[in-house]
Structures are given as C-alpha cells and as structure tokens.
Motif scaffolding. Structure first.
Motif, mmCIF file in Angstrom:
data_model
loop_
_atom_site.group_PDB
_atom_site.id
_atom_site.type_symbol
_atom_site.label_atom_id
_atom_site.label_comp_id
_atom_site.label_asym_id
_atom_site.label_seq_id
_atom_site.Cartn_x
_atom_site.Cartn_y
_atom_site.Cartn_z
ATOM 1 N N ASP A 102 3.880 6.034 4.616
ATOM 2 C CA ASP A 102 3.975 7.037 5.679
ATOM 3 C C ASP A 102 5.162 7.975 5.469
ATOM 4 O O ASP A 102 5.871 8.327 6.410
ATOM 5 N N GLY A 103 5.412 8.355 4.221
ATOM 6 C CA GLY A 103 6.448 9.323 3.916
ATOM 7 C C GLY A 103 7.867 8.794 3.916
ATOM 8 O O GLY A 103 8.820 9.571 3.795
ATOM 9 N N LYS A 104 8.038 7.477 4.024
ATOM 10 C CA LYS A 104 9.378 6.871 4.048
ATOM 11 C C LYS A 104 9.453 5.750 3.011
ATOM 12 O O LYS A 104 8.481 5.025 2.778
ATOM 13 N N ILE A 105 10.632 5.581 2.435
ATOM 14 C CA ILE A 105 10.843 4.484 1.490
ATOM 15 C C ILE A 105 10.985 3.190 2.286
ATOM 16 O O ILE A 105 11.816 3.098 3.194
ATOM 17 N N VAL A 106 10.165 2.201 1.937
ATOM 18 C CA VAL A 106 10.228 0.901 2.608
ATOM 19 C C VAL A 106 10.785 -0.182 1.682
ATOM 20 O O VAL A 106 11.172 -1.255 2.141
ATOM 21 N N SER A 138 20.319 2.095 8.204
ATOM 22 C CA SER A 138 21.732 2.366 8.485
ATOM 23 C C SER A 138 22.669 1.760 7.436
ATOM 24 O O SER A 138 23.828 2.159 7.333
ATOM 25 N N GLU A 139 22.186 0.816 6.637
ATOM 26 C CA GLU A 139 23.002 0.175 5.604
ATOM 27 C C GLU A 139 22.993 0.940 4.273
ATOM 28 O O GLU A 139 23.808 0.672 3.400
ATOM 29 N N VAL A 140 22.073 1.889 4.129
ATOM 30 C CA VAL A 140 21.922 2.603 2.856
ATOM 31 C C VAL A 140 23.162 3.412 2.478
ATOM 32 O O VAL A 140 23.635 3.311 1.341
ATOM 33 N N PRO A 141 23.741 4.222 3.376
ATOM 34 C CA PRO A 141 24.913 5.013 2.957
ATOM 35 C C PRO A 141 26.079 4.160 2.454
ATOM 36 O O PRO A 141 26.786 4.566 1.527
ATOM 37 N N PHE A 197 14.584 6.787 4.054
ATOM 38 C CA PHE A 197 14.192 5.396 4.232
ATOM 39 C C PHE A 197 13.639 5.150 5.631
ATOM 40 O O PHE A 197 14.068 5.783 6.599
ATOM 41 N N ASP A 198 12.711 4.209 5.707
ATOM 42 C CA ASP A 198 12.206 3.740 6.997
ATOM 43 C C ASP A 198 13.321 2.949 7.685
ATOM 44 O O ASP A 198 14.323 2.589 7.058
ATOM 45 N N GLU A 199 13.155 2.664 8.963
ATOM 46 C CA GLU A 199 14.182 1.914 9.704
ATOM 47 C C GLU A 199 14.354 0.493 9.153
ATOM 48 O O GLU A 199 15.464 0.019 8.976
ATOM 49 N N GLU A 200 13.257 -0.186 8.871
ATOM 50 C CA GLU A 200 13.275 -1.541 8.289
ATOM 51 C C GLU A 200 12.929 -1.416 6.814
ATOM 52 O O GLU A 200 11.887 -0.834 6.473
ATOM 53 N N ARG A 207 12.789 13.759 -3.998
ATOM 54 C CA ARG A 207 13.891 14.047 -3.058
ATOM 55 C C ARG A 207 14.986 12.992 -3.166
ATOM 56 O O ARG A 207 16.166 13.305 -3.090
ATOM 57 N N PHE A 208 14.584 11.733 -3.325
ATOM 58 C CA PHE A 208 15.550 10.650 -3.515
ATOM 59 C C PHE A 208 16.445 10.947 -4.722
ATOM 60 O O PHE A 208 17.674 10.910 -4.625
#
Length: 134
Positions: free
Chosen positions: A111-115, A50-53, A26-29, A9-10
C-alpha cells in the motif's frame, strides 16, 4: 506508489541523508533488521516507523565525512518485494579504519509504504573496523 517508486525514493533520501524523509516512506508497524555487533547502536531490530531516523542519526556520524562511497549496482523488483544490491565503503571516524562490504537490502512495500527492510552485509568487516584501532 508502487514498489519501484518507493524504493527509488528510499535510495534518493538515503543519498540526501534525509532521515525523517526516509521514515515517512515506512508504515507505522515495520519489520526492520540490521544484524551486527550489538555494541553498534544502529544494529538490531526495529518495529516502529518512529525508530527509523535513530538508525541513520546513530550511523551517519560514525563515518569520516567525505570518505564514504555507496554504489548501487542493481535494483530488482518482484511485486511487493525489492532487492537492492549495493557496495559500501566507509572510513570509521573514531578508529580511522576503512571497510568495504557488498550489501543487499530486502525491502517489502505494501500500500505504498515500506513494511519490511532487512540489510545483509559483511558484519564481521563492519565490526572489525569499529572495534579495532589501527
């Protein structure tokens, strides 16, 4: 979603230039690192989803439209870890200079999120294309 699903998906969302959709993976942290010349606004570390975009919104317009080629050569998955082997070729919009670099993304999914996402590429070739006019 497992690691393979998240990485696919990424890559799909990167190809679609969907910066917000990428961030949703992505995960929050996070542990994000793109080494390179500090004068380029997309290099460095990020620690929040929030910094990814911003990374993509800063980087994509720097390339001449229609002159980029990204080839994914292989995706290797081992549990939570994935390595995406790719080759990037771009033309820098402001300098007109082309560059090409082999690249590897190291992605960790929990857990299904990129860390974690670390990008490895020829930072000297990238910097040279941006900092030096022909």
């Amino acid at each position: 979603m497992n690691t393979d699903d998240v990485v696919n998906r990424f890559l799909q969302r990167v190809g679609e230039q969907d910066a917000d959709g990428i961030a949703d993976l992505f995960d929050e942290e996070i542990d994000w690192y793109v080494p390179g010349n500090e004068a380029l606004p997309w290099t460095g570390r990020r620690s929040k989803r929030s910094e990814v975009p911003h990374y993509f919104h800063a980087m994509w317009p720097a390339f001449s439209p229609g002159k980029s080629v990204v080839e994914v050569e292989a995706v290797l998955v081992d549990g939570d870890h994935a390595a995406v082997f790719a080759h990037f070729s771009h033309v820098v919009h402001v300098t007109g200079r082309p560059f090409s670099t082999p690249s590897v993304f190291h992605i960790v999914v929990r857990d299904g999120k990129i860390v974690k996402m670390h990008l490895y590429e020829d930072t000297a070739a990238v910097s040279d294309a941006f900092m030096n006019r022909p």
